[in-house]
Design a protein around this motif. Structure first.
Motif, PDB file in Angstrom:
ATOM      1  N   VAL A  95      28.738 -56.733   4.786  1.00 51.20           N
ATOM      2  CA  VAL A  95      28.321 -56.313   3.448  1.00 51.20           C
ATOM      3  C   VAL A  95      28.643 -57.380   2.411  1.00 51.20           C
ATOM      4  O   VAL A  95      27.829 -57.676   1.535  1.00 51.20           O
ATOM      5  N   PHE A  96      29.818 -57.965   2.511  1.00 56.43           N
ATOM      6  CA  PHE A  96      30.320 -58.833   1.444  1.00 56.43           C
ATOM      7  C   PHE A  96      30.428 -60.309   1.819  1.00 56.43           C
ATOM      8  O   PHE A  96      30.986 -61.093   1.048  1.00 56.43           O
ATOM      9  N   GLY A  97      29.906 -60.718   2.955  1.00 56.07           N
ATOM     10  CA  GLY A  97      30.063 -62.093   3.419  1.00 56.07           C
ATOM     11  C   GLY A  97      29.691 -63.154   2.408  1.00 56.07           C
ATOM     12  O   GLY A  97      30.437 -64.105   2.193  1.00 56.07           O
ATOM     13  N   ASP A  98      28.538 -63.019   1.750  1.00 57.37           N
ATOM     14  CA  ASP A  98      28.108 -64.008   0.774  1.00 57.37           C
ATOM     15  C   ASP A  98      28.698 -63.752  -0.606  1.00 57.37           C
ATOM     16  O   ASP A  98      28.787 -64.662  -1.421  1.00 57.37           O
ATOM     17  N   LEU A  99      29.099 -62.521  -0.874  1.00 56.77           N
ATOM     18  CA  LEU A  99      29.645 -62.165  -2.191  1.00 56.77           C
ATOM     19  C   LEU A  99      31.117 -62.541  -2.306  1.00 56.77           C
ATOM     20  O   LEU A  99      31.571 -62.928  -3.376  1.00 56.77           O
ATOM     21  N   ARG A 100      31.841 -62.356  -1.221  1.00 56.48           N
ATOM     22  CA  ARG A 100      33.233 -62.744  -1.088  1.00 56.48           C
ATOM     23  C   ARG A 100      34.153 -62.258  -2.210  1.00 56.48           C
ATOM     24  O   ARG A 100      34.774 -63.054  -2.911  1.00 56.48           O
ATOM     25  N   PRO A 101      34.266 -60.933  -2.373  1.00 55.05           N
ATOM     26  CA  PRO A 101      35.216 -60.430  -3.370  1.00 55.05           C
ATOM     27  C   PRO A 101      36.652 -60.705  -2.914  1.00 55.05           C
ATOM     28  O   PRO A 101      36.904 -60.942  -1.727  1.00 55.05           O
ATOM     29  N   ALA A 102      37.562 -60.665  -3.855  1.00 45.63           N
ATOM     30  CA  ALA A 102      38.976 -60.682  -3.480  1.00 45.63           C
ATOM     31  C   ALA A 102      39.224 -59.424  -2.651  1.00 45.63           C
ATOM     32  O   ALA A 102      38.614 -58.383  -2.908  1.00 45.63           O
ATOM     33  N   THR A 103      40.074 -59.520  -1.649  1.00 44.81           N
ATOM     34  CA  THR A 103      40.311 -58.345  -0.819  1.00 44.81           C
ATOM     35  C   THR A 103      41.713 -58.339  -0.236  1.00 44.81           C
ATOM     36  O   THR A 103      42.380 -59.364  -0.178  1.00 44.81           O
ATOM     37  N   THR A 104      42.113 -57.164   0.171  1.00 49.16           N
ATOM     38  CA  THR A 104      43.402 -56.963   0.825  1.00 49.16           C
ATOM     39  C   THR A 104      43.184 -55.985   1.964  1.00 49.16           C
ATOM     40  O   THR A 104      42.410 -55.037   1.832  1.00 49.16           O
ATOM     41  N   MET A 105      43.855 -56.215   3.091  1.00 49.18           N
ATOM     42  CA  MET A 105      43.857 -55.253   4.188  1.00 49.18           C
ATOM     43  C   MET A 105      45.305 -55.018   4.572  1.00 49.18           C
ATOM     44  O   MET A 105      46.026 -55.972   4.863  1.00 49.18           O
ATOM     45  N   VAL A 106      45.724 -53.769   4.544  1.00 50.67           N
ATOM     46  CA  VAL A 106      47.095 -53.422   4.912  1.00 50.67           C
ATOM     47  C   VAL A 106      47.091 -52.225   5.859  1.00 50.67           C
ATOM     48  O   VAL A 106      46.187 -51.389   5.817  1.00 50.67           O
ATOM     49  N   GLN A 107      48.104 -52.175   6.688  1.00 50.39           N
ATOM     50  CA  GLN A 107      48.265 -51.019   7.565  1.00 50.39           C
ATOM     51  C   GLN A 107      49.056 -49.942   6.837  1.00 50.39           C
ATOM     52  O   GLN A 107      50.024 -50.234   6.137  1.00 50.39           O
ATOM     53  N   VAL A 108      48.621 -48.712   7.018  1.00 51.10           N
ATOM     54  CA  VAL A 108      49.322 -47.551   6.485  1.00 51.10           C
ATOM     55  C   VAL A 108      49.705 -46.638   7.647  1.00 51.10           C
ATOM     56  O   VAL A 108      49.102 -46.704   8.716  1.00 51.10           O
ATOM     57  N   ALA A 109      50.686 -45.795   7.429  1.00 50.39           N
ATOM     58  CA  ALA A 109      51.150 -44.906   8.495  1.00 50.39           C
ATOM     59  C   ALA A 109      50.084 -43.888   8.890  1.00 50.39           C
ATOM     60  O   ALA A 109      49.943 -43.555  10.065  1.00 50.39           O
ATOM     61  N   ALA A 110      49.349 -43.383   7.902  1.00 46.76           N
ATOM     62  CA  ALA A 110      48.337 -42.369   8.186  1.00 46.76           C
ATOM     63  C   ALA A 110      47.451 -42.193   6.968  1.00 46.76           C
ATOM     64  O   ALA A 110      47.832 -42.543   5.849  1.00 46.76           O
ATOM     65  N   LEU A 111      46.282 -41.640   7.193  1.00 44.09           N
ATOM     66  CA  LEU A 111      45.391 -41.229   6.111  1.00 44.09           C
ATOM     67  C   LEU A 111      45.348 -39.709   6.107  1.00 44.09           C
ATOM     68  O   LEU A 111      45.979 -39.048   6.932  1.00 44.09           O
ATOM     69  N   ILE A 112      44.593 -39.124   5.192  1.00 49.24           N
ATOM     70  CA  ILE A 112      44.632 -37.676   4.961  1.00 49.24           C
ATOM     71  C   ILE A 112      44.198 -36.854   6.179  1.00 49.24           C
ATOM     72  O   ILE A 112      44.612 -35.718   6.348  1.00 49.24           O
ATOM     73  N   ASP A 113      43.376 -37.441   7.044  1.00 46.95           N
ATOM     74  CA  ASP A 113      42.913 -36.789   8.271  1.00 46.95           C
ATOM     75  C   ASP A 113      43.215 -37.747   9.423  1.00 46.95           C
ATOM     76  O   ASP A 113      42.891 -38.930   9.330  1.00 46.95           O
ATOM     77  N   PRO A 114      43.807 -37.273  10.504  1.00 46.58           N
ATOM     78  CA  PRO A 114      44.163 -38.179  11.609  1.00 46.58           C
ATOM     79  C   PRO A 114      42.965 -38.917  12.212  1.00 46.58           C
ATOM     80  O   PRO A 114      43.139 -39.970  12.822  1.00 46.58           O
ATOM     81  N   ALA A 115      41.756 -38.402  12.052  1.00 48.73           N
ATOM     82  CA  ALA A 115      40.572 -39.072  12.594  1.00 48.73           C
ATOM     83  C   ALA A 115      40.136 -40.258  11.735  1.00 48.73           C
ATOM     84  O   ALA A 115      39.351 -41.093  12.179  1.00 48.73           O
ATOM     85  N   MET A 116      40.656 -40.339  10.519  1.00 53.32           N
ATOM     86  CA  MET A 116      40.300 -41.446   9.619  1.00 53.32           C
ATOM     87  C   MET A 116      41.086 -42.692  10.011  1.00 53.32           C
ATOM     88  O   MET A 116      42.306 -42.664  10.104  1.00 53.32           O
ATOM     89  N   LEU A 117      40.364 -43.788  10.202  1.00 57.68           N
ATOM     90  CA  LEU A 117      40.979 -45.054  10.583  1.00 57.68           C
ATOM     91  C   LEU A 117      41.007 -46.052   9.430  1.00 57.68           C
ATOM     92  O   LEU A 117      41.797 -46.994   9.456  1.00 57.68           O
ATOM     93  N   VAL A 118      40.120 -45.854   8.442  1.00 56.79           N
ATOM     94  CA  VAL A 118      39.942 -46.824   7.360  1.00 56.79           C
ATOM     95  C   VAL A 118      39.702 -46.084   6.046  1.00 56.79           C
ATOM     96  O   VAL A 118      38.979 -45.084   6.013  1.00 56.79           O
ATOM     97  N   GLU A 119      40.300 -46.590   4.969  1.00 64.70           N
ATOM     98  CA  GLU A 119      39.999 -46.127   3.615  1.00 64.70           C
ATOM     99  C   GLU A 119      39.851 -47.379   2.753  1.00 64.70           C
ATOM    100  O   GLU A 119      40.633 -48.319   2.884  1.00 64.70           O
ATOM    101  N   ILE A 120      38.833 -47.393   1.886  1.00 67.01           N
ATOM    102  CA  ILE A 120      38.536 -48.586   1.098  1.00 67.01           C
ATOM    103  C   ILE A 120      38.395 -48.230  -0.374  1.00 67.01           C
ATOM    104  O   ILE A 120      37.726 -47.252  -0.716  1.00 67.01           O
ATOM    105  N   GLU A 121      39.018 -49.038  -1.230  1.00 69.60           N
ATOM    106  CA  GLU A 121      38.842 -48.960  -2.682  1.00 69.60           C
ATOM    107  C   GLU A 121      38.028 -50.170  -3.114  1.00 69.60           C
ATOM    108  O   GLU A 121      38.053 -51.211  -2.444  1.00 69.60           O
ATOM    109  N   ALA A 122      37.336 -50.061  -4.250  1.00 69.28           N
ATOM    110  CA  ALA A 122      36.580 -51.199  -4.769  1.00 69.28           C
ATOM    111  C   ALA A 122      36.634 -51.239  -6.296  1.00 69.28           C
ATOM    112  O   ALA A 122      36.672 -50.187  -6.944  1.00 69.28           O
ATOM    113  N   ASP A 123      36.658 -52.428  -6.836  1.00 71.66           N
ATOM    114  CA  ASP A 123      36.556 -52.663  -8.278  1.00 71.66           C
ATOM    115  C   ASP A 123      35.297 -53.486  -8.494  1.00 71.66           C
ATOM    116  O   ASP A 123      35.006 -54.410  -7.723  1.00 71.66           O
TER     117      ASP A 123
END
Length: 130
Positions: A95-123
């Motif tokens: 999605v962002f390869g050519d746009l190259r926004p600043a980004t961060t990826m961090v591991q968290v212990a869990a999300l709100i549902d155990p089936a969720m593997l990823v959560e993303i925020e955007a500005d």
């Protein structure tokens, strides 16, 4: 200058008290977004597909607020298993390869549902992709 708030109808918005997108002027902030579709987690077990779905939801949410994915200047990715960083990162890059926004990826212990593997925020900043 007023602040506009856009909801998505997610079941947690009213309970937690948040908006999917908040806009002030030419800036927009998108809340943490997962692969939830119609109240259920889409693509259980597939981190890349969950990333794609979350980004599609972010794109739709931004469009409702008058922005596009090209306006995104920063993303934050929260993953439950950092060893799967490449799956998530490649899907983000689709999605962002050519746009190259600043980004961060961090591991968290869990999300709100155990089936969720990823959560993303955007500005976003209107016109950033121009």
């Amino acid at each position: 200058m007023s602040v506009l708030r856009f909801g998505s109808g997610a079941p947690w918005e009213a309970v937690v008290g948040y908006s999917r997108v908040v806009v002030r002027g030419d800036a927009a902030w998108v809340s943490g977004t997962t692969s939830t579709v119609d109240g259920a987690v889409a693509h259980p077990g597939d981190a890349a597909a969950q990333t794609r779905q979350a980004l599609a939801t972010i794109g739709q949410s931004l469009e409702r607020a008058g922005f596009t994915l090209a306006d995104v200047v920063r993303t934050r990715m929260f993953v439950t298993d950092i060893s799967r960083w490449e799956e998530v990162g490649r899907a983000h890059g689709e999605v962002f390869g050519d746009l190259r926004p600043a980004t961060t990826m961090v591991q968290v212990a869990a999300l709100i549902d155990p089936a969720m593997l990823v959560e993303i925020e955007a500005d976003a900043v209107r016109g950033a992709g121009a």
